[in-house]
Design an enzyme around this catalytic site. Structure first.
Site, PDB file in Angstrom:
ATOM      1  N   CYS A 187       3.358  14.960   3.231  1.00  0.00           N
ATOM      2  CA  CYS A 187       2.884  15.992   4.152  1.00  0.00           C
ATOM      3  C   CYS A 187       3.644  17.307   3.941  1.00  0.00           C
ATOM      4  O   CYS A 187       4.768  17.298   3.440  1.00  0.00           O
ATOM      5  CB  CYS A 187       3.098  15.549   5.581  1.00  0.00           C
ATOM      6  SG  CYS A 187       2.422  13.942   5.944  1.00  0.00           S
ATOM      7  N   ARG A 244       2.041  18.725  -3.008  1.00  0.00           N
ATOM      8  CA  ARG A 244       2.741  17.554  -2.490  1.00  0.00           C
ATOM      9  C   ARG A 244       1.790  16.392  -2.230  1.00  0.00           C
ATOM     10  O   ARG A 244       2.225  15.260  -2.071  1.00  0.00           O
ATOM     11  CB  ARG A 244       3.465  17.918  -1.181  1.00  0.00           C
ATOM     12  CG  ARG A 244       4.590  18.914  -1.377  1.00  0.00           C
ATOM     13  CD  ARG A 244       5.080  19.440  -0.050  1.00  0.00           C
ATOM     14  NE  ARG A 244       5.706  18.405   0.740  1.00  0.00           N
ATOM     15  CZ  ARG A 244       7.016  18.203   0.811  1.00  0.00           C
ATOM     16  NH1 ARG A 244       7.827  18.968   0.136  1.00  0.00           N
ATOM     17  NH2 ARG A 244       7.509  17.248   1.556  1.00  0.00           N
ATOM     18  N   TRP A 266      -0.615  13.649   4.703  1.00  0.00           N
ATOM     19  CA  TRP A 266      -0.830  12.518   3.791  1.00  0.00           C
ATOM     20  C   TRP A 266      -0.771  11.277   4.674  1.00  0.00           C
ATOM     21  O   TRP A 266       0.283  10.939   5.206  1.00  0.00           O
ATOM     22  CB  TRP A 266       0.266  12.504   2.722  1.00  0.00           C
ATOM     23  CG  TRP A 266       0.061  11.523   1.617  1.00  0.00           C
ATOM     24  CD1 TRP A 266      -0.682  11.699   0.483  1.00  0.00           C
ATOM     25  CD2 TRP A 266       0.645  10.217   1.506  1.00  0.00           C
ATOM     26  NE1 TRP A 266      -0.605  10.579  -0.322  1.00  0.00           N
ATOM     27  CE2 TRP A 266       0.197   9.664   0.288  1.00  0.00           C
ATOM     28  CE3 TRP A 266       1.484   9.457   2.318  1.00  0.00           C
ATOM     29  CZ2 TRP A 266       0.564   8.389  -0.145  1.00  0.00           C
ATOM     30  CZ3 TRP A 266       1.857   8.187   1.894  1.00  0.00           C
ATOM     31  CH2 TRP A 266       1.395   7.672   0.665  1.00  0.00           C
ATOM     32  N   ASN A 310       6.360  15.613   9.682  1.00  0.00           N
ATOM     33  CA  ASN A 310       6.451  14.849   8.432  1.00  0.00           C
ATOM     34  C   ASN A 310       7.355  13.655   8.699  1.00  0.00           C
ATOM     35  O   ASN A 310       8.386  13.806   9.361  1.00  0.00           O
ATOM     36  CB  ASN A 310       7.091  15.676   7.307  1.00  0.00           C
ATOM     37  CG  ASN A 310       6.163  16.745   6.795  1.00  0.00           C
ATOM     38  OD1 ASN A 310       5.025  16.846   7.235  1.00  0.00           O
ATOM     39  ND2 ASN A 310       6.662  17.553   5.864  1.00  0.00           N
ATOM     40  N   GLY A 311       7.020  12.498   8.143  1.00  0.00           N
ATOM     41  CA  GLY A 311       7.860  11.315   8.335  1.00  0.00           C
ATOM     42  C   GLY A 311       7.092  10.215   9.036  1.00  0.00           C
ATOM     43  O   GLY A 311       5.861  10.281   9.161  1.00  0.00           O
ATOM     44  N   GLU A 336       6.946   4.696 -19.226  1.00  0.00           N
ATOM     45  CA  GLU A 336       6.666   6.033 -18.712  1.00  0.00           C
ATOM     46  C   GLU A 336       5.283   6.512 -19.182  1.00  0.00           C
ATOM     47  O   GLU A 336       4.543   7.137 -18.407  1.00  0.00           O
ATOM     48  CB  GLU A 336       7.774   7.001 -19.152  1.00  0.00           C
ATOM     49  CG  GLU A 336       7.578   8.453 -18.784  1.00  0.00           C
ATOM     50  CD  GLU A 336       7.392   8.707 -17.274  1.00  0.00           C
ATOM     51  OE1 GLU A 336       7.587   7.803 -16.473  1.00  0.00           O
ATOM     52  OE2 GLU A 336       7.004   9.844 -16.943  1.00  0.00           O
ATOM     53  N   LYS A 375       2.234   7.593 -16.712  1.00  0.00           N
ATOM     54  CA  LYS A 375       1.603   8.922 -16.783  1.00  0.00           C
ATOM     55  C   LYS A 375       0.090   8.762 -16.866  1.00  0.00           C
ATOM     56  O   LYS A 375      -0.652   9.433 -16.174  1.00  0.00           O
ATOM     57  CB  LYS A 375       2.069   9.649 -18.029  1.00  0.00           C
ATOM     58  CG  LYS A 375       3.070  10.722 -18.086  1.00  0.00           C
ATOM     59  CD  LYS A 375       3.516  11.563 -16.990  1.00  0.00           C
ATOM     60  CE  LYS A 375       3.854  10.981 -15.703  1.00  0.00           C
ATOM     61  NZ  LYS A 375       5.191  10.963 -15.234  1.00  0.00           N
ATOM     62  N   GLU A 428      -1.417   7.476 -13.543  1.00  0.00           N
ATOM     63  CA  GLU A 428      -1.310   8.475 -12.464  1.00  0.00           C
ATOM     64  C   GLU A 428      -2.412   9.525 -12.528  1.00  0.00           C
ATOM     65  O   GLU A 428      -3.031   9.824 -11.527  1.00  0.00           O
ATOM     66  CB  GLU A 428       0.012   9.244 -12.597  1.00  0.00           C
ATOM     67  CG  GLU A 428       1.189   8.616 -11.929  1.00  0.00           C
ATOM     68  CD  GLU A 428       2.396   9.543 -11.962  1.00  0.00           C
ATOM     69  OE1 GLU A 428       2.841   9.909 -13.064  1.00  0.00           O
ATOM     70  OE2 GLU A 428       2.897   9.900 -10.887  1.00  0.00           O
ATOM     71  N   HIS A 436       3.878 -13.966 -25.717  1.00  0.00           N
ATOM     72  CA  HIS A 436       4.202 -14.897 -24.623  1.00  0.00           C
ATOM     73  C   HIS A 436       3.182 -14.802 -23.494  1.00  0.00           C
ATOM     74  O   HIS A 436       3.437 -15.293 -22.399  1.00  0.00           O
ATOM     75  CB  HIS A 436       5.620 -14.620 -24.107  1.00  0.00           C
ATOM     76  CG  HIS A 436       6.653 -14.808 -25.176  1.00  0.00           C
ATOM     77  ND1 HIS A 436       6.982 -16.045 -25.669  1.00  0.00           N
ATOM     78  CD2 HIS A 436       7.374 -13.913 -25.888  1.00  0.00           C
ATOM     79  CE1 HIS A 436       7.894 -15.907 -26.634  1.00  0.00           C
ATOM     80  NE2 HIS A 436       8.144 -14.616 -26.780  1.00  0.00           N
ATOM     81  N   LYS A 477       3.915  14.318  -4.262  1.00  0.00           N
ATOM     82  CA  LYS A 477       4.975  14.774  -5.153  1.00  0.00           C
ATOM     83  C   LYS A 477       6.335  14.250  -4.718  1.00  0.00           C
ATOM     84  O   LYS A 477       7.141  13.843  -5.534  1.00  0.00           O
ATOM     85  CB  LYS A 477       4.991  16.308  -5.198  1.00  0.00           C
ATOM     86  CG  LYS A 477       6.032  16.894  -6.143  1.00  0.00           C
ATOM     87  CD  LYS A 477       5.719  16.528  -7.584  1.00  0.00           C
ATOM     88  CE  LYS A 477       6.757  17.023  -8.556  1.00  0.00           C
ATOM     89  NZ  LYS A 477       6.614  16.363  -9.874  1.00  0.00           N
TER      90      LYS A 477
HETATM   91  C1  AGP Z   1       6.196  10.738 -11.466  1.00  0.00           C
HETATM   92  O1  AGP Z   1       5.152  11.119 -12.293  1.00  0.00           O
HETATM   93  C2  AGP Z   1       5.793  10.168 -10.215  1.00  0.00           C
HETATM   94  N1  AGP Z   1       4.962  11.033  -9.482  1.00  0.00           N
HETATM   95  C3  AGP Z   1       6.792   9.385  -9.406  1.00  0.00           C
HETATM   96  O2  AGP Z   1       6.935   8.169 -10.061  1.00  0.00           O
HETATM   97  C4  AGP Z   1       8.192   9.996  -9.169  1.00  0.00           C
HETATM   98  O3  AGP Z   1       8.900  10.038 -10.361  1.00  0.00           O
HETATM   99  C5  AGP Z   1       8.934   9.153  -8.116  1.00  0.00           C
HETATM  100  O4  AGP Z   1       8.224   9.193  -6.916  1.00  0.00           O
HETATM  101  C6  AGP Z   1      10.352   9.599  -7.902  1.00  0.00           C
HETATM  102  O5  AGP Z   1      10.406  10.914  -7.448  1.00  0.00           O
HETATM  103  P1  AGP Z   1      11.749  11.742  -7.444  1.00  0.00           P
HETATM  104  O6  AGP Z   1      12.154  11.937  -8.860  1.00  0.00           O
HETATM  105  O7  AGP Z   1      11.395  13.011  -6.766  1.00  0.00           O
HETATM  106  O8  AGP Z   1      12.762  10.932  -6.693  1.00  0.00           O
END
Ligand code: AGP
Length: 608
Positions: free
Chosen positions: A2, A27, A74, A100-101, A482, A486, A489, A505, A603
């Site tokens: 949020c 965000r 969110w 937020n929270g 990673e 990516k 996501e 395996h 984000k």
């Molecule tokens: C990265 O592409 C992601 N959106 C997510 O995995 C992110 O790296 C994770 O939420 C950790 O965020 P931070 O680095 O802000 O702690």
């Protein structure tokens, strides 16, 4: 997650609030709203979905005010909807809040308010705060906040409007970021710097339980006991351009292109590029501490965790320190056995990830030293860690992390090299050679980006695939993790990563005619083994793309190659991840995905 923005001042605030919310769109959110004090009462506008819907609603039903709050939500408690969108008001419509929270005890609070005759309009935990403030309101919002805040369990950043005080805006926080700043025409609150950077560069970071009372020309801070506080502001030296797309179609593409510069800027800060020596004062461990290290634990989430896995290998292989990397959300609950002299490194781009903060606090409560690798100045992790090493990536706006990850990898290279040097595993000469190799990375990273047409071509050939398997060995396995993250996501294509030796395996059962397998092939020590694994899937019908430097003939004759410049094995991840970021980007582009704001993602993940 949020986003919050708020203003009290001399200007009609609707345009300011909407602009601020736009800056927070990255965000992640699914509804939005604003509230202002208008003619002695609260006026509200909300809309489900994108900010454009809210703008349209305001176009049809305009409102005006000089004190206001805005929010992008969110969803956590209650589906994304008009009713559940913030701001929320009390039953008398005397006050409005944005939050937020998560309020963890909202259910019992709601029940007890309902027994007192309060009728709720939404399904949110947030409305409980609005109704509590309304119920206990004593004519002074500051004292009412002092009465209500101790009842709340969980986390919050709050912005509050009181219709009886049209010249004031209140805010407070516990566990969620909130900043405050004084602009020329008024005072601002926000959950994140880009929302208000246009109006002020001197930012006050709120601490847990601080309350700020803002009016046009003043901001007063109080601690949880009601004592007035003197707070120092932090000057922000990056500008709005850093948070603009600069002609790129998406922030993700811009941020991928910034990586050569990010590597260069980070090197310039941590290494004296003339003498090719690490600036020791920037390193987290003194020579004595480096020699005494017996165990290091690395903690992070998502991409940051993946960087930690690379860091673990580097610290073990170069500096010969027992190192583990763990997912912060698991670590915090699994009652880990912590050695007295164990050092911790937490990794977080945002510095606000709830699980990483909790894991960091666990280590600190145990008396252990915590080093943070962080990209956001003034964030919770940056402020609470014993030592911070900043990744100099600049603001990362796209939800999918790219340049911050590469900067995290680079910091691990530097920490591992320096620690190895201090512990006597690298001579002065070897250290210089390693730093010279790092110094060549910006140019090489640029060369990878310049070859993007080929990557785009591969993406166009793979546009119909339903799932992708990323495989690798050693550091390439962590890179595969990673790369898979990516792709899923931003393109929503199912993707998995496997240690290449593990395929037989079980996973190899999934390989059939046409399955796309991407092999990360940068680790010379195990290249022969990896080539055998590639053959195992190829003969079963897989279409294979390999990311490699100087690929051996037998590889280039059998599979499609994405070639990257040569680099020492330990440094190859910084180059090899770039084509994978671009691959994910182009796959998402041709599917028409919302690349910078992928569905369901945020984000900075400030709830657990
Ligand atoms: C990265 O592409 C992601 N959106 C997510 O995995 C992110 O790296 C994770 O939420 C950790 O965020 P931070 O680095 O802000 O702690």
């Amino acid at each position: 997650m949020c986003g919050i923005v708020g203003y009290v001042g001399r200007e009609d605030c609707i345009a300011l609030l909407l602009k601020g919310l736009e800056r927070l769109e990255y965000r992640g959110y699914d509804s939005a709203g604003v509230a202002v004090i208008e003619d002695g009462g609260i006026s509200l506008r909300k809309a489900k979905g994108r900010l454009a819907n809210l703008q349209e609603e305001i176009g049809v039903n305009p409102l005006k005010g000089f004190t206001g709050i805005g929010h992008t939500r969110w969803a956590t408690h209650g589906e994304p909807s008009f009713i559940n969108a913030h701001p929320h008001v009390d039953i008398h419509g005397r006050l409005a809040i944005v939050h937020n929270g998560i309020i963890e005890n909202y259910f019992s609070l709601r029940k007890s308010l309902e027994q007192k005759g309060i009728r709720f309009a939404s399904q949110t935990d947030t409305e409980v705060i609005a109704q509590l403030l309304g119920f206990y309101y004593d004519g002074d919002m500051l004292t009412t906040l002092y009465r209500v805040l101790p009842m709340l369990e969980g986390s919050f950043a709050l912005g509050v409007l009181d219709a009886a005080c049209p010249d004031k805006l209140y805010c407070t926080r516990k566990g969620n970021p909130l900043i405050v700043g004084q602009g020329e025409t008024g005072s601002f609150i926000a959950s994140d710097i880009p929302a208000i950077l246009e109006y002020t560069r001197d930012i006050y970071f709120m601490d847990d339980y601080d309350i700020a009372v803002l009016s046009r020309d003043t901001i007063r801070f109080y601690d949880e006991m009601g004592n007035e506080l003197r707070k120092e502001s932090t000057h922000i030296d990056w500008d709005m351009e850093a948070a603009e797309k600069d002609g790129y179609a998406h922030f993700m593409l811009k941020e991928i292109h910034q990586q050569p510069k990010v590597i260069q800027d980070t090197l310039n800060h941590y290494v004296n590029m003339e003498t090719m020596e690490i600036r020791r004062e920037t390193m987290p461990f003194s020579p004595e501490q480096a020699k005494a290290l017996t165990k290091v634990t690395l903690l992070g989430c998502g991409t940051a965790y993946h960087a930690g896995l690379v860091g673990k290998s580097l610290l073990e292989n170069l500096a010969k320190i027992r190192t583990t990397a763990d997912v912060a959300s698991e670590y915090r609950y699994r009652e880990p056995l912590i050695d007295k002299d164990e050092a911790f490194i937490v990794i977080s781009q945002s510095g606000e990830t709830a699980d990483t903060i909790a894991a960091m606090r666990l280590a600190k409560a145990n008396g252990n030293r915590v080093v943070a690798l962080c990209n956001v100045i003034g964030s919770t992790i940056a402020r609470e860690a014993d030592t911070v090493m900043y990744t100099l990536a600049g603001p990362e706006i796209a939800v999918a992390s790219t340049k911050a990850y590469v900067a995290q990898l680079l910091l691990f290279e530097l920490i591992a090299l320096d620690t190895a040097h201090q512990r006597g595993y690298l001579s002065d000469e070897q250290m210089k050679e390693a730093l010279q190799a790092l110094a060549r990375l910006p140019e090489k990273a640029d060369a990878v980006i310049q070859a993007k047409e080929k990557i785009q071509y591969f993406a166009s050939q793979s546009s119909n695939c339903k799932s992708v398997f990323f495989i690798g060995r050693l550091l390439d396995y962590y890179l595969a993790m990673e790369a898979a993250l990516k792709l899923k996501e931003v393109s929503y294509i199912h993707s998995e990563s496997y240690a290449a030796g593990e395929l037989k395996h079980g996973t190899i059962a999934l390989i059939e005619e046409g399955t796309l397998v991407v092999a990360m092939a940068t680790q010379h020590k195990v290249l022969g083994k990896l080539i055998s694994n590639i053959e195992e899937v190829r003969v079963r019908g897989a279409k294979v793309i390999a990311v490699a430097a100087n690929p051996p003939q037998m590889l280039s004759e059998s599979v499609a190659i994405l070639e990257i410049p040569e680099a020492p094995d330990a440094m190859a991840p910084l180059l090899a991840i770039i084509p994978m970021q671009l691959f994910a980007y182009y796959m998402a582009l041709q599917k028409g995905c919302d690349i910078d704001k992928p569905r369901n993602l945020a984000k900075s993940v400030t709830v657990e």
